[in-house]
Motif scaffolding. Structure first.
Motif, PDB file in Angstrom:
ATOM      1  N   PRO A  15       0.755  -1.224   0.139  1.00  0.00           N
ATOM      2  CA  PRO A  15      -0.585  -0.007   0.295  1.00  0.00           C
ATOM      3  C   PRO A  15       1.261   1.326   0.127  1.00  0.00           C
ATOM      4  O   PRO A  15       0.246   2.674  -0.437  1.00  0.00           O
ATOM      5  CB  PRO A  15      -0.766  -0.283   1.397  1.00  0.00           C
ATOM      6  CG  PRO A  15       0.251  -0.761   2.587  1.00  0.00           C
ATOM      7  CD  PRO A  15       0.836  -1.456   1.351  1.00  0.00           C
ATOM      8  N   GLY A  16       2.069   1.452   0.258  1.00  0.00           N
ATOM      9  CA  GLY A  16       3.067   2.383   0.262  1.00  0.00           C
ATOM     10  C   GLY A  16       3.724   2.425  -0.715  1.00  0.00           C
ATOM     11  O   GLY A  16       4.094   2.235  -2.105  1.00  0.00           O
ATOM     12  N   ASP A  17       4.719   4.014  -0.727  1.00  0.00           N
ATOM     13  CA  ASP A  17       5.038   4.634  -1.891  1.00  0.00           C
ATOM     14  C   ASP A  17       6.261   3.439  -1.071  1.00  0.00           C
ATOM     15  O   ASP A  17       7.291   2.971  -1.023  1.00  0.00           O
ATOM     16  CB  ASP A  17       6.204   5.592  -2.054  1.00  0.00           C
ATOM     17  CG  ASP A  17       3.931   6.833  -1.815  1.00  0.00           C
ATOM     18  OD1 ASP A  17       3.905   7.229  -2.865  1.00  0.00           O
ATOM     19  OD2 ASP A  17       4.565   7.962  -0.910  1.00  0.00           O
ATOM     20  N   LEU A  18       7.503   3.266  -2.852  1.00  0.00           N
ATOM     21  CA  LEU A  18       8.034   2.749  -2.768  1.00  0.00           C
ATOM     22  C   LEU A  18       9.402   3.005  -3.553  1.00  0.00           C
ATOM     23  O   LEU A  18       8.745   3.687  -4.829  1.00  0.00           O
ATOM     24  CB  LEU A  18       7.793   1.185  -3.287  1.00  0.00           C
ATOM     25  CG  LEU A  18       7.376   0.679  -3.115  1.00  0.00           C
ATOM     26  CD1 LEU A  18       6.172  -0.940  -4.252  1.00  0.00           C
ATOM     27  CD2 LEU A  18       7.021  -0.815  -2.128  1.00  0.00           C
ATOM     28  N   GLY A  19      10.677   3.053  -3.636  1.00  0.00           N
ATOM     29  CA  GLY A  19      11.489   3.223  -3.992  1.00  0.00           C
ATOM     30  C   GLY A  19      11.899   2.414  -5.033  1.00  0.00           C
ATOM     31  O   GLY A  19      11.223   1.504  -4.970  1.00  0.00           O
ATOM     32  N   ILE A  20      13.156   2.647  -5.912  1.00  0.00           N
ATOM     33  CA  ILE A  20      14.223   1.392  -7.208  1.00  0.00           C
ATOM     34  C   ILE A  20      13.827  -0.075  -6.547  1.00  0.00           C
ATOM     35  O   ILE A  20      13.322  -0.477  -7.112  1.00  0.00           O
ATOM     36  CB  ILE A  20      15.019   2.124  -7.552  1.00  0.00           C
ATOM     37  CG1 ILE A  20      14.851   1.502  -9.100  1.00  0.00           C
ATOM     38  CG2 ILE A  20      16.105   2.472  -7.560  1.00  0.00           C
ATOM     39  CD1 ILE A  20      15.095   2.292 -10.096  1.00  0.00           C
ATOM     40  N   GLY A  21      14.397   0.162  -5.198  1.00  0.00           N
ATOM     41  CA  GLY A  21      15.667  -1.039  -4.630  1.00  0.00           C
ATOM     42  C   GLY A  21      14.480  -1.959  -3.961  1.00  0.00           C
ATOM     43  O   GLY A  21      14.120  -2.758  -3.954  1.00  0.00           O
ATOM     44  N   ALA A  22      12.992  -0.888  -3.202  1.00  0.00           N
ATOM     45  CA  ALA A  22      12.452  -2.319  -2.950  1.00  0.00           C
ATOM     46  C   ALA A  22      10.920  -2.255  -4.017  1.00  0.00           C
ATOM     47  O   ALA A  22      10.291  -3.026  -3.700  1.00  0.00           O
ATOM     48  CB  ALA A  22      11.098  -0.989  -1.766  1.00  0.00           C
ATOM     49  N   PHE A  23      10.693  -0.930  -4.715  1.00  0.00           N
ATOM     50  CA  PHE A  23       9.892  -2.107  -6.344  1.00  0.00           C
ATOM     51  C   PHE A  23      10.770  -3.336  -6.428  1.00  0.00           C
ATOM     52  O   PHE A  23      10.087  -4.230  -7.001  1.00  0.00           O
ATOM     53  CB  PHE A  23       9.596  -0.921  -7.088  1.00  0.00           C
ATOM     54  CG  PHE A  23       8.897  -1.255  -8.026  1.00  0.00           C
ATOM     55  CD1 PHE A  23       7.767  -0.197  -7.901  1.00  0.00           C
ATOM     56  CD2 PHE A  23       9.417  -1.452  -9.283  1.00  0.00           C
ATOM     57  CE1 PHE A  23       6.766  -0.836  -9.228  1.00  0.00           C
ATOM     58  CE2 PHE A  23       8.725  -1.498 -10.215  1.00  0.00           C
ATOM     59  CZ  PHE A  23       6.900  -1.486 -10.310  1.00  0.00           C
ATOM     60  N   GLU A  24      11.867  -3.182  -7.012  1.00  0.00           N
ATOM     61  CA  GLU A  24      12.771  -3.752  -7.841  1.00  0.00           C
ATOM     62  C   GLU A  24      12.083  -5.427  -6.560  1.00  0.00           C
ATOM     63  O   GLU A  24      11.758  -6.484  -7.463  1.00  0.00           O
ATOM     64  CB  GLU A  24      14.057  -3.792  -8.043  1.00  0.00           C
ATOM     65  CG  GLU A  24      14.573  -4.531  -9.249  1.00  0.00           C
ATOM     66  CD  GLU A  24      15.975  -4.875  -9.717  1.00  0.00           C
ATOM     67  OE1 GLU A  24      16.492  -5.069  -9.988  1.00  0.00           O
ATOM     68  OE2 GLU A  24      16.053  -3.531  -8.929  1.00  0.00           O
ATOM     69  N   ALA A  25      12.251  -5.263  -5.500  1.00  0.00           N
ATOM     70  CA  ALA A  25      12.703  -6.530  -4.551  1.00  0.00           C
ATOM     71  C   ALA A  25      11.286  -7.329  -4.858  1.00  0.00           C
ATOM     72  O   ALA A  25      11.182  -8.718  -5.058  1.00  0.00           O
ATOM     73  CB  ALA A  25      12.411  -6.386  -3.365  1.00  0.00           C
TER      74      ALA A  25
END
Length: 343
Positions: A15-25
């Protein structure tokens, strides 16, 4: 293909905003060192289909896409993405670890219906966390499975390895439960084959569809279970797995056994070339990212339309046949199997 899809198997989204590392995970697969999962089939599909839903050009750079996602905010981004999937109903396995939204939130964001699939291993974990003895655990587990069936769930899901042609006996089951309870840590889920077999047979007794998640051994490992449960009143859906051998085995079992269905997350052509058309369901399997719902649905729809169009062009199907098969596979079969209302 006309009409909205029914996605017969997926999970909540973050549900939250994601940085590039968290998104890619959340993207499927494992990248080599110093490379990125945006350079993968899933990554390219996300970059093709998702940027236009957020007001960007297709194939834009990942950093630009994620900056736009943060600019809009997590909720608005997820809302736009889910409403761009073409999915009219989500069946959500609520047993995936992590802070993922529940079916109700999926429904609100996606402007679609959403229904719960209960993960049996998670149910067993929750019961074990509050049970002191093997007898108490097994009694509470039976109540919990029955309560889930009465409480609005439309199906159960569990891992399928060696489920066997009969339920475990009382002594075998009690020994396995006591052994697991004596060694487990709070929050751990069962992996013991005896307990998994017991969970699967308990679910069949409730009469709701059972979705089987296969790992290494493929659907052939569940053949004895599938043959033994024929006529027991519960349908079984074999969820997508790795490779064409998995698809071929699942399609063969669906063709042989009246209560067995095949979930397809990618190109349905190979399965539709082997299985009866009334036995195939769309099951995208997305988890964590609304983008994965978009990419899976767009890819599936394009492949299904291409398969049907090729049959029409070759004179093998009429146009009305193609339309009917696409409607069955995209939504109709899932609505029938899971008892969902008409669109």
């Amino acid at each position: 293909m006309a009409g909205h899809l029914v996605d017969a198997y997926g999970h909540g989204v973050h549900p939250g905003d994601l940085g590039i590392g968290a998104f890619e995970a959340w993207l499927p697969g494992t990248a080599a060192p110093h490379t990125t999962l945006f350079d993968s089939p899933a990554g390219f599909a996300v970059r093709r289909w998702c940027p236009p839903l957020l007001g960007l050009e297709p194939h834009c750079a990942p950093a630009r896409y994620l900056a736009r996602r943060r600019e809009l905010g997590a909720y608005e981004s997820v809302r736009r993405l889910l409403r761009g999937t073409g999915v009219g109903a989500y069946l959500v396995d609520t047993g995936e670890p992590g802070e993922l939204v529940a079916p109700g939130a999926m429904a609100a964001a996606g402007g679609a219906a959403a229904y719960e699939i209960v993960r049996l291993e998670q149910l067993a974990q929750q019961v074990a966390d509050t049970s002191g003895t093997a007898g108490g655990f097994l009694a509470n587990l039976a109540e919990s499975v029955h309560g889930a069936a009465l409480g609005g769930a439309v199906g159960f899901a569990c891992a399928a390895e060696e489920l066997g042609g009969r339920p475990p006996g009382p002594a075998e089951l009690r020994y396995a439960a006591a052994r697991w309870l004596g060694s487990r840590r709070v929050g751990s889920r069962p992996a013991d084959p005896v307990l998994l077999r017991h969970l699967a047979w308990q679910a069949v007794a409730e009469g709701l569809p059972l979705l089987l998640r296969h790992r290494q051994e493929g659907p052939g490992a569940a053949t004895a279970f599938l043959r033994a449960t024929c006529g027991e009143g519960a349908d079984v859906v074999l969820l997508p797995g790795p490779g064409p051998a998995h698809e071929a085995a699942a399609a063969r079992l669906a063709g042989e056994l009246a209560h067995v269905y095949v979930g397809v997350g990618g190109d349905p052509g190979p399965v539709l070339s082997r299985a009866p058309f009334g036995k195939v369901l769309y099951a995208g399997g997305a988890v964590g990212l609304a983008e994965l719902y978009v990419a899976a649905a767009r890819g599936f729809r394009a492949a299904l339309e291409g398969f049907a169009a090729a049959r029409v062009a070759a004179g093998e199907w009429s146009a009305s046949d193609a339309y009917r098969v696409a409607a069955l596979v995209g939504a109709g079969n899932a609505r029938r199997v899971f008892g969902l209302p008409a669109a």
